[in-house]
Design an enzyme around this catalytic site. Structure first.
Site, PDB file in Angstrom:
ATOM      1  N   ALA A  65       0.856  -1.185   0.000  1.00 23.65           N
ATOM      2  CA  ALA A  65       0.000   0.000   0.000  1.00 23.65           C
ATOM      3  C   ALA A  65       0.892   1.235   0.000  1.00 23.65           C
ATOM      4  O   ALA A  65       2.042   1.173   0.457  1.00 23.65           O
ATOM      5  CB  ALA A  65      -0.874  -0.013   1.242  1.00 23.65           C
ATOM      6  N   GLY A 109       0.523  -5.029   0.795  1.00 20.88           N
ATOM      7  CA  GLY A 109      -0.636  -5.068  -0.098  1.00 20.88           C
ATOM      8  C   GLY A 109      -0.318  -5.695  -1.444  1.00 20.88           C
ATOM      9  O   GLY A 109      -1.224  -6.203  -2.124  1.00 20.88           O
ATOM     10  N   GLU A 112      -0.616  -9.307  -0.863  1.00 22.02           N
ATOM     11  CA  GLU A 112      -2.054  -9.549  -0.640  1.00 22.02           C
ATOM     12  C   GLU A 112      -2.824  -9.485  -1.961  1.00 22.02           C
ATOM     13  O   GLU A 112      -3.742 -10.276  -2.196  1.00 22.02           O
ATOM     14  CB  GLU A 112      -2.580  -8.526   0.369  1.00 22.02           C
ATOM     15  CG  GLU A 112      -1.967  -8.737   1.749  1.00 22.02           C
ATOM     16  CD  GLU A 112      -2.190  -7.561   2.699  1.00 22.02           C
ATOM     17  OE1 GLU A 112      -1.886  -6.407   2.326  1.00 22.02           O
ATOM     18  OE2 GLU A 112      -2.675  -7.797   3.814  1.00 22.02           O
ATOM     19  N   GLU A 132       4.516  -5.179   7.154  1.00 20.03           N
ATOM     20  CA  GLU A 132       3.767  -4.084   7.791  1.00 20.03           C
ATOM     21  C   GLU A 132       4.191  -3.843   9.239  1.00 20.03           C
ATOM     22  O   GLU A 132       4.110  -2.726   9.738  1.00 20.03           O
ATOM     23  CB  GLU A 132       2.258  -4.371   7.748  1.00 20.03           C
ATOM     24  CG  GLU A 132       1.620  -4.274   6.369  1.00 20.03           C
ATOM     25  CD  GLU A 132       1.629  -5.582   5.590  1.00 20.03           C
ATOM     26  OE1 GLU A 132       2.429  -6.488   5.919  1.00 20.03           O
ATOM     27  OE2 GLU A 132       0.825  -5.694   4.648  1.00 20.03           O
TER      28      GLU A 132
HETATM   29  N1  CAA Z   1       4.610   3.184  -0.594  1.00 18.35           N
HETATM   30  C1  CAA Z   1       5.046   4.338  -1.137  1.00 18.35           C
HETATM   31  N2  CAA Z   1       6.195   4.454  -1.802  1.00 18.35           N
HETATM   32  C2  CAA Z   1       6.976   3.360  -1.892  1.00 18.35           C
HETATM   33  C3  CAA Z   1       6.605   2.134  -1.338  1.00 18.35           C
HETATM   34  C4  CAA Z   1       5.350   2.057  -0.672  1.00 18.35           C
HETATM   35  N3  CAA Z   1       4.887   0.909  -0.164  1.00 18.35           N
HETATM   36  N4  CAA Z   1       7.576   1.227  -1.580  1.00 18.35           N
HETATM   37  C5  CAA Z   1       8.523   1.873  -2.268  1.00 18.35           C
HETATM   38  N5  CAA Z   1       8.174   3.178  -2.457  1.00 18.35           N
HETATM   39  C6  CAA Z   1       8.924   4.228  -3.134  1.00 18.35           C
HETATM   40  C7  CAA Z   1      10.070   4.720  -2.278  1.00 18.35           C
HETATM   41  O1  CAA Z   1       9.622   5.669  -1.348  1.00 18.35           O
HETATM   42  C8  CAA Z   1      10.984   5.293  -3.339  1.00 18.35           C
HETATM   43  O2  CAA Z   1      10.475   6.556  -3.721  1.00 18.35           O
HETATM   44  P1  CAA Z   1      11.472   7.850  -3.740  1.00 18.35           P
HETATM   45  O3  CAA Z   1      12.477   7.526  -4.780  1.00 18.35           O
HETATM   46  O4  CAA Z   1      10.560   8.967  -4.112  1.00 18.35           O
HETATM   47  O5  CAA Z   1      12.056   7.950  -2.370  1.00 18.35           O
HETATM   48  C9  CAA Z   1      10.782   4.369  -4.534  1.00 18.35           C
HETATM   49  O6  CAA Z   1       9.542   3.697  -4.298  1.00 18.35           O
HETATM   50  C10 CAA Z   1      11.871   3.306  -4.659  1.00 18.35           C
HETATM   51  O7  CAA Z   1      11.950   2.623  -3.410  1.00 18.35           O
HETATM   52  P2  CAA Z   1      13.332   2.408  -2.645  1.00 18.35           P
HETATM   53  O8  CAA Z   1      14.275   3.530  -2.910  1.00 18.35           O
HETATM   54  O9  CAA Z   1      13.008   2.119  -1.209  1.00 18.35           O
HETATM   55  O10 CAA Z   1      13.850   1.100  -3.394  1.00 18.35           O
HETATM   56  P3  CAA Z   1      14.818  -0.028  -2.816  1.00 18.35           P
HETATM   57  O11 CAA Z   1      15.158  -0.886  -3.982  1.00 18.35           O
HETATM   58  O12 CAA Z   1      15.909   0.551  -2.024  1.00 18.35           O
HETATM   59  O13 CAA Z   1      13.896  -0.884  -1.785  1.00 18.35           O
HETATM   60  C11 CAA Z   1      11.889  -2.023  -1.079  1.00 18.35           C
HETATM   61  C12 CAA Z   1      12.800  -1.609  -2.263  1.00 18.35           C
HETATM   62  C13 CAA Z   1      12.609  -3.038  -0.198  1.00 18.35           C
HETATM   63  C14 CAA Z   1      10.662  -2.666  -1.687  1.00 18.35           C
HETATM   64  C15 CAA Z   1      11.513  -0.759  -0.250  1.00 18.35           C
HETATM   65  O14 CAA Z   1      11.035   0.235  -1.144  1.00 18.35           O
HETATM   66  C16 CAA Z   1      10.453  -1.010   0.783  1.00 18.35           C
HETATM   67  O15 CAA Z   1      10.731  -1.569   1.833  1.00 18.35           O
HETATM   68  N6  CAA Z   1       9.186  -0.563   0.498  1.00 18.35           N
HETATM   69  C17 CAA Z   1       8.103  -0.632   1.455  1.00 18.35           C
HETATM   70  C18 CAA Z   1       7.580  -2.053   1.605  1.00 18.35           C
HETATM   71  C19 CAA Z   1       6.466  -2.079   2.639  1.00 18.35           C
HETATM   72  O16 CAA Z   1       6.656  -1.782   3.794  1.00 18.35           O
HETATM   73  N7  CAA Z   1       5.244  -2.475   2.199  1.00 18.35           N
HETATM   74  C20 CAA Z   1       4.084  -2.546   3.050  1.00 18.35           C
HETATM   75  C21 CAA Z   1       3.240  -1.297   2.901  1.00 18.35           C
HETATM   76  S1  CAA Z   1       1.920  -1.212   4.074  1.00 18.35           S
HETATM   77  C22 CAA Z   1       0.712  -2.198   3.451  1.00 18.35           C
HETATM   78  O17 CAA Z   1       0.816  -2.741   2.370  1.00 18.35           O
HETATM   79  C23 CAA Z   1      -0.507  -2.331   4.325  1.00 18.35           C
HETATM   80  C24 CAA Z   1      -1.514  -3.317   3.883  1.00 18.35           C
HETATM   81  O18 CAA Z   1      -1.439  -4.479   4.184  1.00 18.35           O
HETATM   82  C25 CAA Z   1      -2.674  -2.883   3.135  1.00 18.35           C
END
Ligand code: CAA
Length: 258
Positions: A65, A109, A112, A132
């Protein structure tokens, strides 16, 4: 309809829906979810489409998400707008088969969303996770429920409590994905699987999907009864007559969805 966060391509009876927010690793924001639900509804209603493939980019199916969009929301806001409450119901209402073709990150998400599809074909680079807990929340669209049904309590607890990622090999071993293919061949293999499904009677494919999905909701005896009733009902179709006649006549069946 023109979409900004997804790309839809219909070819040879298969609708390929590609999540397309590369700058955010396909994070599921409200616009993307709304466009995705509309595209799925349109594919379900389109007579030319017989199977749907949902995919992302090579680097990310979806990284979850959209954290930026939801980080400042209050409890009252997420409760009132029923954040992510609709998407599961909308995907579940699609009657045509949906294959998730997953490459790279399928997190939160994203994992999911893949699990909401009917089955998952993963590239050898796929990484699944429910991280999460690192954000101070729990999964909100099935990560504690569907994942547990796929991989069992122990592995689901491990994923949901540590936030660690599962690679493609482990995901296949655990029953989360149906097959793993080389990254370069992901779309080719997923599309080929979709075309194989598209060759069947659509009536029968939809009935099979419905029956498998009932197994999540019913006791074994109720599920077996449901299955038998649907099996019996297939004998009212022309496609059953054609399918069995074709076998006996040693030829390819020509299904007409009747
Ligand atoms: N939401 C918003 N933006 C996201 C994102 C997310 N879930 N995941 C990645 N991005 C964005 C980053 O902010 C970044 O944007 P900027 O360049 O503007 O800063 C861009 O995508 C590239 O990401 P990274 O620089 O972090 O890329 P990376 O290769 O270093 O890492 C990753 C990749 C491990 C996937 C890392 O991006 C990450 O950990 N993302 C979040 C994963 C996460 O926590 N997901 C769960 C979300 S909550 C949810 O989903 C709730 C639910 O159940 C409904």
């Amino acid at each position: 309809m023109a979409f900004e966060t997804i790309i839809v391509d219909v070819e040879d009876h298969v609708a390929l829906i590609k999540l397309n927010r590369p700058d955010a690793l396909n994070a599921l924001n409200s616009q993307l979810l709304s466009e995705l639900c509309t595209a799925l509804d349109e594919a379900d209603a389109n007579d030319k489409v017989r199977c749907i493939v949902l995919t992302g980019s090579e680097k990310a199916f979806a990284a979850g998400a959209d954290i930026k969009e939801m980080s400042e929301k209050t409890y009252v806001e997420v409760f009132t707008e029923n954040l992510f409450g609709e998407v599961g119901d909308r995907v579940a209402a699609i009657r045509k088969p949906i294959i998730a073709a997953v490459s790279g990150y399928a997190l939160g998400g994203g994992c999911e969303m893949a699990m909401m599809c009917d089955f998952i074909i993963a590239s050898d680079t796929a990484k699944f996770g429910q991280p999460e807990i690192n954000l101070g929340v729990i999964a909100g669209i099935g990560g504690t429920q569907r994942l547990t049904r796929f991989v069992g309590k122990s592995k689901s607890m491990d994923m949901n409590l540590t936030g660690r990622f599962m690679n493609a090999e482990e995901a296949e071993r655990s029953g989360l994905v149906s097959r793993v293919v080389p990254a370069k061949k992901l779309i080719e293999e997923a599309t080929a699987a979709a075309q194989k499904i598209a060759e069947k009677s659509q009536l029968t494919a939809m009935a099979a999907k419905e029956a498998v999905n009932r197994s999540y909701e019913l006791t074994l005896n109720e599920g077996l009864l449901f299955e038998r009733r649907v099996f019996h009902s297939m004998f009212a179709t022309e496609d059953q007559k054609e399918g069995m006649a074709a076998f006996l006549e040693k030829r390819e069946a020509q299904f007409r969805d009747k």
